[in-house]
Scaffold this motif. Structure first.
Motif, PDB file in Angstrom:
ATOM      1  N   LEU A  48     -35.740 -12.390  39.225  1.00  0.00           N
ATOM      2  CA  LEU A  48     -37.061 -12.147  39.812  1.00  0.00           C
ATOM      3  C   LEU A  48     -37.452 -13.182  40.869  1.00  0.00           C
ATOM      4  N   GLY A  49     -36.527 -14.089  41.192  1.00  0.00           N
ATOM      5  CA  GLY A  49     -36.810 -15.085  42.220  1.00  0.00           C
ATOM      6  C   GLY A  49     -37.870 -16.084  41.808  1.00  0.00           C
ATOM      7  N   GLN A  50     -37.983 -16.341  40.505  1.00  0.00           N
ATOM      8  CA  GLN A  50     -39.028 -17.251  40.027  1.00  0.00           C
ATOM      9  C   GLN A  50     -38.532 -18.678  39.821  1.00  0.00           C
ATOM     10  N   ALA A  51     -37.231 -18.852  39.635  1.00  0.00           N
ATOM     11  CA  ALA A  51     -36.661 -20.191  39.437  1.00  0.00           C
ATOM     12  C   ALA A  51     -35.143 -20.089  39.506  1.00  0.00           C
ATOM     13  N   VAL A  52     -34.501 -21.200  39.751  1.00  0.00           N
ATOM     14  CA  VAL A  52     -33.032 -21.250  39.774  1.00  0.00           C
ATOM     15  C   VAL A  52     -32.607 -22.323  38.780  1.00  0.00           C
ATOM     16  N   ILE A  53     -32.364 -21.911  37.548  1.00  0.00           N
ATOM     17  CA  ILE A  53     -32.004 -22.869  36.502  1.00  0.00           C
ATOM     18  C   ILE A  53     -30.746 -22.371  35.796  1.00  0.00           C
ATOM     19  N   HIS A  54     -29.749 -23.245  35.705  1.00  0.00           N
ATOM     20  CA  HIS A  54     -28.467 -22.864  35.108  1.00  0.00           C
ATOM     21  C   HIS A  54     -28.079 -23.836  34.003  1.00  0.00           C
ATOM     22  N   LYS A  55     -27.298 -23.316  33.067  1.00  0.00           N
ATOM     23  CA  LYS A  55     -26.657 -24.176  32.082  1.00  0.00           C
ATOM     24  C   LYS A  55     -25.407 -24.757  32.723  1.00  0.00           C
ATOM     25  N   LYS A  56     -25.206 -26.050  32.538  1.00  0.00           N
ATOM     26  CA  LYS A  56     -23.996 -26.651  33.108  1.00  0.00           C
ATOM     27  C   LYS A  56     -22.785 -26.291  32.257  1.00  0.00           C
ATOM     28  N   PRO A  57     -21.637 -26.073  32.911  1.00  0.00           N
ATOM     29  CA  PRO A  57     -20.421 -25.820  32.131  1.00  0.00           C
ATOM     30  C   PRO A  57     -20.068 -27.037  31.272  1.00  0.00           C
ATOM     31  N   THR A 103     -16.159 -27.880  36.346  1.00  0.00           N
ATOM     32  CA  THR A 103     -15.564 -26.580  36.654  1.00  0.00           C
ATOM     33  C   THR A 103     -15.751 -25.645  35.456  1.00  0.00           C
ATOM     34  N   PRO A 104     -16.262 -24.453  35.675  1.00  0.00           N
ATOM     35  CA  PRO A 104     -16.439 -23.559  34.517  1.00  0.00           C
ATOM     36  C   PRO A 104     -15.102 -23.032  33.999  1.00  0.00           C
ATOM     37  N   ILE A 105     -14.935 -23.142  32.712  1.00  0.00           N
ATOM     38  CA  ILE A 105     -13.678 -22.770  32.052  1.00  0.00           C
ATOM     39  C   ILE A 105     -13.995 -21.781  30.941  1.00  0.00           C
ATOM     40  N   GLN A 106     -13.188 -20.739  30.858  1.00  0.00           N
ATOM     41  CA  GLN A 106     -13.302 -19.792  29.744  1.00  0.00           C
ATOM     42  C   GLN A 106     -12.314 -20.205  28.666  1.00  0.00           C
ATOM     43  N   ILE A 107     -12.830 -20.660  27.546  1.00  0.00           N
ATOM     44  CA  ILE A 107     -11.947 -21.140  26.481  1.00  0.00           C
ATOM     45  C   ILE A 107     -11.584 -19.981  25.558  1.00  0.00           C
ATOM     46  N   VAL A 108     -10.300 -19.817  25.313  1.00  0.00           N
ATOM     47  CA  VAL A 108      -9.839 -18.714  24.462  1.00  0.00           C
ATOM     48  C   VAL A 108      -9.355 -19.226  23.114  1.00  0.00           C
ATOM     49  N   HIS A 109      -8.643 -20.350  23.138  1.00  0.00           N
ATOM     50  CA  HIS A 109      -8.127 -20.841  21.864  1.00  0.00           C
ATOM     51  C   HIS A 109      -8.175 -22.375  21.788  1.00  0.00           C
ATOM     52  N   VAL A 110      -8.610 -22.867  20.645  1.00  0.00           N
ATOM     53  CA  VAL A 110      -8.694 -24.310  20.427  1.00  0.00           C
ATOM     54  C   VAL A 110      -7.986 -24.650  19.114  1.00  0.00           C
ATOM     55  N   ALA A 146      -6.955 -21.388  27.994  1.00  0.00           N
ATOM     56  CA  ALA A 146      -8.223 -21.303  28.713  1.00  0.00           C
ATOM     57  C   ALA A 146      -7.939 -20.868  30.139  1.00  0.00           C
ATOM     58  N   TYR A 147      -8.979 -20.368  30.795  1.00  0.00           N
ATOM     59  CA  TYR A 147      -8.823 -19.867  32.166  1.00  0.00           C
ATOM     60  C   TYR A 147      -9.972 -20.352  33.040  1.00  0.00           C
ATOM     61  N   PHE A 148      -9.682 -20.512  34.321  1.00  0.00           N
ATOM     62  CA  PHE A 148     -10.730 -20.884  35.267  1.00  0.00           C
ATOM     63  C   PHE A 148     -11.659 -19.698  35.476  1.00  0.00           C
ATOM     64  N   ARG A 149     -12.950 -20.009  35.533  1.00  0.00           N
ATOM     65  CA  ARG A 149     -13.925 -18.971  35.843  1.00  0.00           C
ATOM     66  C   ARG A 149     -14.528 -19.243  37.210  1.00  0.00           C
ATOM     67  N   GLN A 150     -15.069 -18.190  37.802  1.00  0.00           N
ATOM     68  CA  GLN A 150     -15.753 -18.329  39.077  1.00  0.00           C
ATOM     69  C   GLN A 150     -17.105 -19.012  38.844  1.00  0.00           C
ATOM     70  N   ALA A 151     -17.399 -20.048  39.604  1.00  0.00           N
ATOM     71  CA  ALA A 151     -18.702 -20.690  39.489  1.00  0.00           C
ATOM     72  C   ALA A 151     -19.782 -19.771  40.056  1.00  0.00           C
ATOM     73  N   SER A 152     -21.001 -19.922  39.575  1.00  0.00           N
ATOM     74  CA  SER A 152     -22.080 -19.107  40.145  1.00  0.00           C
ATOM     75  C   SER A 152     -23.033 -19.964  40.975  1.00  0.00           C
ATOM     76  N   THR A 153     -22.728 -21.239  41.054  1.00  0.00           N
ATOM     77  CA  THR A 153     -23.589 -22.141  41.820  1.00  0.00           C
ATOM     78  C   THR A 153     -22.722 -22.958  42.790  1.00  0.00           C
ATOM     79  N   THR A 154     -23.339 -23.998  43.339  1.00  0.00           N
ATOM     80  CA  THR A 154     -22.585 -24.958  44.146  1.00  0.00           C
ATOM     81  C   THR A 154     -22.072 -26.078  43.235  1.00  0.00           C
TER      82      THR A 154
END
Lengths: 207, 207
Positions: A49-58, B59-66, B79-87
């Motif tokens: 909705l364009g109200q904020a840009v907040i993300h969880k860090k990997p 870097t965002p990582i998809q973890i499959v097995h630990v 685990a696999y690399f995921r596409q980031a959604s931010t900078t």
């Protein structure tokens, strides 16, 4: 779409491989994820909705070995979890820098400080010094209450714990925190509480 | 073997369990890390001096097995690399929310837009709409010049690329960007350029 039970409690999705999604009722065992799920849902909603840009860090991962199979995605075959140096969430809301961590407790009378790590306190102190909004979202699971708490309240108890109690009384969080209640769209519309926090801070500065 | 992240950024840290970290020497082949190294050094310096709190996102990582070996750290075995959604970078500086990505090119006359990803543009647009400082740090490797560029300049060229050129001329970056020059403490004291950007924005708003 965010789906809630009529009492405002969120429906929880259980994801399985192959895109099948089965809706399961919250249970004791995965209760720890609920607060995070609610925050992530709120963040997706606010972003859409364009109200904020907040993300969880990997989660920070130390990668040691990667395989590159032909015609397939790079596969990490050896990696380790690293200690984060920040909190889990940050972003921007109407020009304000927001930074917070999410915490849950099954206690009913206090929030134990052992749920908080030294590096989180140090990070939020630095954020606060840079005029960012440093906060915690604290949920009392058994009371079904969630509060936005200015990190400054936490600092006070954190710094005193050597010679004083090792927890924050529920009464203090109830008094100084801002309770977040579900609305029609979201289980945890926490920006409403952020608005109140901003107003409180502005009032203090103008007095 | 040259190991790259999915975004093309090279991975050249060789890490081993037990806190030993061996840093490979930069060579021509992994030149892409230099700008990142300079930014990380600046961020450490600014944090240590209490001047800003800016971190690179993991870097965002998809973890499959630990695996959880007895008496040893949890080991991620799939685990696999995921596409980031931010900078890659964000944080807070004197109340301002900063958000940017670092880009390098070996071109000398222009910066190719293919170095930038759709999700980065979308994210920085959202940040800009929330009154955050959305930026790129762009280095022309062969010219040994690095510029702080307001993301709005990038948006302009990005939006026009369907019917216009697919790069930003060096001359435009030189004219509208803010050059960052090394000082005695840092190879890339980029907050000096941020100060200038803030002043420019304030001037525009007051006119």
């Amino acid at each position: 779409m965010v789906v809630n039970y009529p009492n405002g409690q969120p429906f929880h999705k259980v994801a399985r491989p192959g895109n099948q999604q089965i809706y399961a009722r919250p249970s004791q065992s995965n209760r720890g994820m609920h607060l995070e799920d609610d925050i992530n849902a709120a963040n997706r909603y606010y972003l859409a909705l364009g109200q904020a840009v907040i993300h969880k860090k990997p989660t920070p991962i130390q990668i040691v070995h990667v395989d590159y199979p032909a015609r397939a995605a790079a596969k990490i075959t050896e990696a380790y979890f690293r200690q984060a140096s920040t909190t889990d969430y940050n972003g921007v809301y109407q020009g304000y820098y927001l930074d917070f961590d999410a915490k849950e407790t099954n206690n009913q009378r206090s929030f134990p400080l052992k749920n908080i790590h030294e590096h989180q306190v140090a990070h939020l102190k630095a954020v606060s010094d840079q005029a960012g909004l440093a906060m915690f979202l604290i949920r009392f699971n058994r009371l079904r209450e969630t509060y936005l708490v200015d990190a400054k309240l936490i600092f006070k108890y954190w710094n005193a714990q050597q010679h004083d109690r090792k927890s924050i009384p529920y009464s203090a969080i109830k008094e100084y925190g801002i309770r977040i209640k579900a609305n029609l769209q979201l289980a945890l519309p926490y920006l409403d509480a952020v608005d109140q926090l901003i107003k409180l801070k502005d009032t203090k500065e103008n007095c």
